[in-house]
Design a protein around this motif. Structure first.
Motif, mmCIF file in Angstrom:
data_model
loop_
_atom_site.group_PDB
_atom_site.id
_atom_site.type_symbol
_atom_site.label_atom_id
_atom_site.label_comp_id
_atom_site.label_asym_id
_atom_site.label_seq_id
_atom_site.Cartn_x
_atom_site.Cartn_y
_atom_site.Cartn_z
ATOM 1 N N LEU A 53 48.060 32.071 44.179
ATOM 2 C CA LEU A 53 46.722 32.315 43.644
ATOM 3 C C LEU A 53 45.620 31.951 44.624
ATOM 4 C CD1 LEU A 53 47.163 31.243 39.911
ATOM 5 C CD2 LEU A 53 47.192 33.550 40.882
ATOM 6 N N LYS A 54 45.922 31.105 45.577
ATOM 7 C CA LYS A 54 44.910 30.720 46.565
ATOM 8 C C LYS A 54 44.705 31.789 47.635
ATOM 9 C CE LYS A 54 45.438 25.789 45.956
ATOM 10 N NZ LYS A 54 45.702 24.496 46.564
ATOM 11 N N SER A 55 45.622 32.735 47.732
ATOM 12 C CA SER A 55 45.493 33.759 48.784
ATOM 13 C C SER A 55 46.074 35.092 48.294
ATOM 14 C CB SER A 55 46.199 33.303 50.060
ATOM 15 O OG SER A 55 47.567 33.051 49.791
ATOM 16 N N LEU A 56 45.356 35.737 47.406
ATOM 17 C CA LEU A 56 45.800 37.018 46.848
ATOM 18 C C LEU A 56 45.419 38.174 47.773
ATOM 19 C CD1 LEU A 56 44.742 36.383 43.147
ATOM 20 C CD2 LEU A 56 47.079 36.456 44.029
ATOM 21 N N SER A 57 46.316 39.115 47.928
ATOM 22 C CA SER A 57 46.036 40.314 48.728
ATOM 23 C C SER A 57 45.381 41.370 47.841
ATOM 24 C CB SER A 57 47.331 40.874 49.317
ATOM 25 O OG SER A 57 48.137 41.426 48.280
ATOM 26 N N ASP A 58 44.875 42.417 48.455
ATOM 27 C CA ASP A 58 44.296 43.529 47.686
ATOM 28 C C ASP A 58 45.330 44.121 46.735
ATOM 29 O OD1 ASP A 58 41.848 43.219 48.906
ATOM 30 O OD2 ASP A 58 42.155 44.829 50.361
ATOM 31 N N GLN A 59 46.580 44.224 47.194
ATOM 32 C CA GLN A 59 47.645 44.763 46.336
ATOM 33 C C GLN A 59 47.932 43.820 45.174
ATOM 34 O OE1 GLN A 59 49.009 47.923 46.575
ATOM 35 N NE2 GLN A 59 49.751 47.367 44.552
ATOM 36 N N ASP A 60 47.868 42.522 45.419
ATOM 37 C CA ASP A 60 48.064 41.546 44.344
ATOM 38 C C ASP A 60 47.020 41.735 43.255
ATOM 39 O OD1 ASP A 60 50.162 40.407 45.804
ATOM 40 O OD2 ASP A 60 48.912 38.759 46.589
ATOM 41 N N PHE A 61 45.757 41.912 43.663
ATOM 42 C CA PHE A 61 44.691 42.125 42.676
ATOM 43 C C PHE A 61 44.971 43.378 41.840
ATOM 44 C CE2 PHE A 61 42.043 39.659 45.786
ATOM 45 C CZ PHE A 61 41.784 38.585 44.948
ATOM 46 N N LYS A 62 45.396 44.442 42.489
ATOM 47 C CA LYS A 62 45.688 45.693 41.769
ATOM 48 C C LYS A 62 46.846 45.515 40.799
ATOM 49 C CE LYS A 62 43.966 48.600 45.492
ATOM 50 N NZ LYS A 62 44.341 49.450 46.634
ATOM 51 N N ASP A 63 47.892 44.830 41.252
ATOM 52 C CA ASP A 63 49.046 44.591 40.380
ATOM 53 C C ASP A 63 48.662 43.722 39.190
ATOM 54 O OD1 ASP A 63 50.611 46.081 42.119
ATOM 55 O OD2 ASP A 63 51.523 44.324 43.081
ATOM 56 N N LYS B 36 29.636 38.770 35.210
ATOM 57 C CA LYS B 36 28.373 38.609 35.948
ATOM 58 C C LYS B 36 27.219 39.408 35.342
ATOM 59 C CE LYS B 36 29.984 36.159 39.444
ATOM 60 N NZ LYS B 36 29.661 34.761 39.590
ATOM 61 N N ASN B 37 27.499 40.647 34.902
ATOM 62 C CA ASN B 37 26.406 41.482 34.389
ATOM 63 C C ASN B 37 26.224 41.354 32.876
ATOM 64 O OD1 ASN B 37 28.580 42.933 33.428
ATOM 65 N ND2 ASN B 37 28.130 44.809 34.572
ATOM 66 N N LYS B 38 26.983 40.483 32.254
ATOM 67 C CA LYS B 38 26.838 40.145 30.827
ATOM 68 C C LYS B 38 26.937 41.358 29.909
ATOM 69 C CE LYS B 38 25.966 35.975 32.258
ATOM 70 N NZ LYS B 38 27.122 35.376 32.847
ATOM 71 N N ASP B 39 27.854 42.285 30.237
ATOM 72 C CA ASP B 39 28.009 43.480 29.390
ATOM 73 C C ASP B 39 29.165 43.358 28.396
ATOM 74 O OD1 ASP B 39 30.166 43.712 31.103
ATOM 75 O OD2 ASP B 39 29.720 45.760 31.749
ATOM 76 N N GLY B 40 29.797 42.177 28.341
ATOM 77 C CA GLY B 40 30.853 41.956 27.369
ATOM 78 C C GLY B 40 32.215 42.483 27.778
ATOM 79 N N GLN B 41 32.331 42.910 29.011
ATOM 80 C CA GLN B 41 33.623 43.344 29.544
ATOM 81 C C GLN B 41 33.668 42.983 31.019
ATOM 82 O OE1 GLN B 41 33.799 47.492 28.650
ATOM 83 N NE2 GLN B 41 32.122 48.049 29.972
ATOM 84 N N VAL B 42 34.881 42.934 31.557
ATOM 85 C CA VAL B 42 35.064 42.513 32.945
ATOM 86 C C VAL B 42 35.514 43.708 33.769
ATOM 87 C CG1 VAL B 42 36.359 40.980 34.481
ATOM 88 C CG2 VAL B 42 35.644 40.163 32.223
ATOM 89 N N SER B 43 34.746 44.015 34.788
ATOM 90 C CA SER B 43 35.107 45.102 35.701
ATOM 91 C C SER B 43 36.134 44.584 36.707
ATOM 92 C CB SER B 43 33.872 45.608 36.452
ATOM 93 O OG SER B 43 33.425 44.607 37.370
ATOM 94 N N PHE B 44 36.758 45.514 37.419
ATOM 95 C CA PHE B 44 37.718 45.113 38.452
ATOM 96 C C PHE B 44 37.032 44.243 39.497
ATOM 97 C CE2 PHE B 44 39.849 45.657 42.543
ATOM 98 C CZ PHE B 44 41.127 45.216 42.214
ATOM 99 N N ASP B 45 35.814 44.592 39.894
ATOM 100 C CA ASP B 45 35.096 43.806 40.907
ATOM 101 C C ASP B 45 34.850 42.375 40.418
ATOM 102 O OD1 ASP B 45 35.056 45.936 42.667
ATOM 103 O OD2 ASP B 45 33.043 46.599 42.078
ATOM 104 N N GLU B 46 34.466 42.207 39.152
ATOM 105 C CA GLU B 46 34.242 40.876 38.598
ATOM 106 C C GLU B 46 35.560 40.086 38.537
ATOM 107 O OE1 GLU B 46 30.474 41.666 35.569
ATOM 108 O OE2 GLU B 46 32.493 42.341 34.966
ATOM 109 N N PHE B 47 36.618 40.775 38.138
ATOM 110 C CA PHE B 47 37.960 40.197 38.085
ATOM 111 C C PHE B 47 38.377 39.707 39.467
ATOM 112 C CE2 PHE B 47 42.500 41.333 38.736
ATOM 113 C CZ PHE B 47 43.127 40.631 37.715
ATOM 114 N N GLN B 48 38.212 40.568 40.463
ATOM 115 C CA GLN B 48 38.610 40.233 41.828
ATOM 116 C C GLN B 48 37.763 39.089 42.374
ATOM 117 O OE1 GLN B 48 38.537 43.573 44.544
ATOM 118 N NE2 GLN B 48 39.886 42.542 45.982
#
Length: 174
Positions: free
Chosen positions: A87-97, A146-158
């Motif tokens: 979890l301290k060093s996730l790759s781009d593929q890890d985030f997608k998975d 971050k944008n307080k829209d009640g859902q989490v986007s991939f960018d916010e997740f990442q």
């Protein structure tokens, strides 16, 4: 001898498919032409062999699908799933998975129920339990959404998962 190799390959694919195992392999061609049976050979080949190869091709194609790949990932416990990652060093593929596991309705966002599952899994990984209090959940939502829209986007997740110190500071004492 080639037929024996094909039979072993068919058995391998059947076993991997039935156990829902992810397979990574390369081939010079798509699966369909890998085992060519001429019209002459069709007359002498056992129909079961041809059927088995056709089934194998179908399974190989399905095993490439997002649905196939996410079904297994979503069936793992949170500990099993997150245990695969540093979890301290996730790759781009890890985030997608990871995204595929938690965006369970595949709508491109994590709703609050999906986020709750992610946070419970993280809490279990960090603290050994899944008891996510409403207060801690609200704190995490405030940090992640971050944008307080009640859902989490991939960018916010990442962004949230990229900063492990944030995860440790919010969940470390729970």
């Amino acid at each position: 001898q080639e037929r024996d190799q094909v039979r072993r390959f068919i058995t391998l694919i059947d076993t991997l498919y039935e156990t829902h195992t992810k397979l990574v392999c390369t081939a010079a061609l798509d699966p369909i032409p890998l085992f060519y049976v001429s019209d002459e050979e069709r007359k002498t080949s056992v129909a079961d062999e041809i059927f088995a190869w056709d089934r194998t091709v179908s399974r190989l194609m399905e095993m490439q699908s997002t649905t196939y790949l996410t079904t297994t990932v979503r069936s793992l416990s949170g500990t099993q799933f997150l245990g695969q990652y540093k979890l301290k060093s996730l790759s781009d593929q890890d985030f997608k998975d990871m995204w595929r596991r938690y965006d369970q309705d595949d709508n491109g966002y994590l709703d609050m129920d999906e986020l709750h599952i992610l946070l419970e899994d993280l809490l279990e990984r960090q603290c050994g339990h899944r008891n996510l209090s409403d207060e801690l959940f609200d704190i995490c939502v405030n940090i992640i959404d971050k944008n307080k829209d009640g859902q989490v986007s991939f960018d916010e997740f990442q962004e949230y998962l990229s900063d492990f110190s944030t995860i440790e500071s919010t969940m470390g004492n729970s």
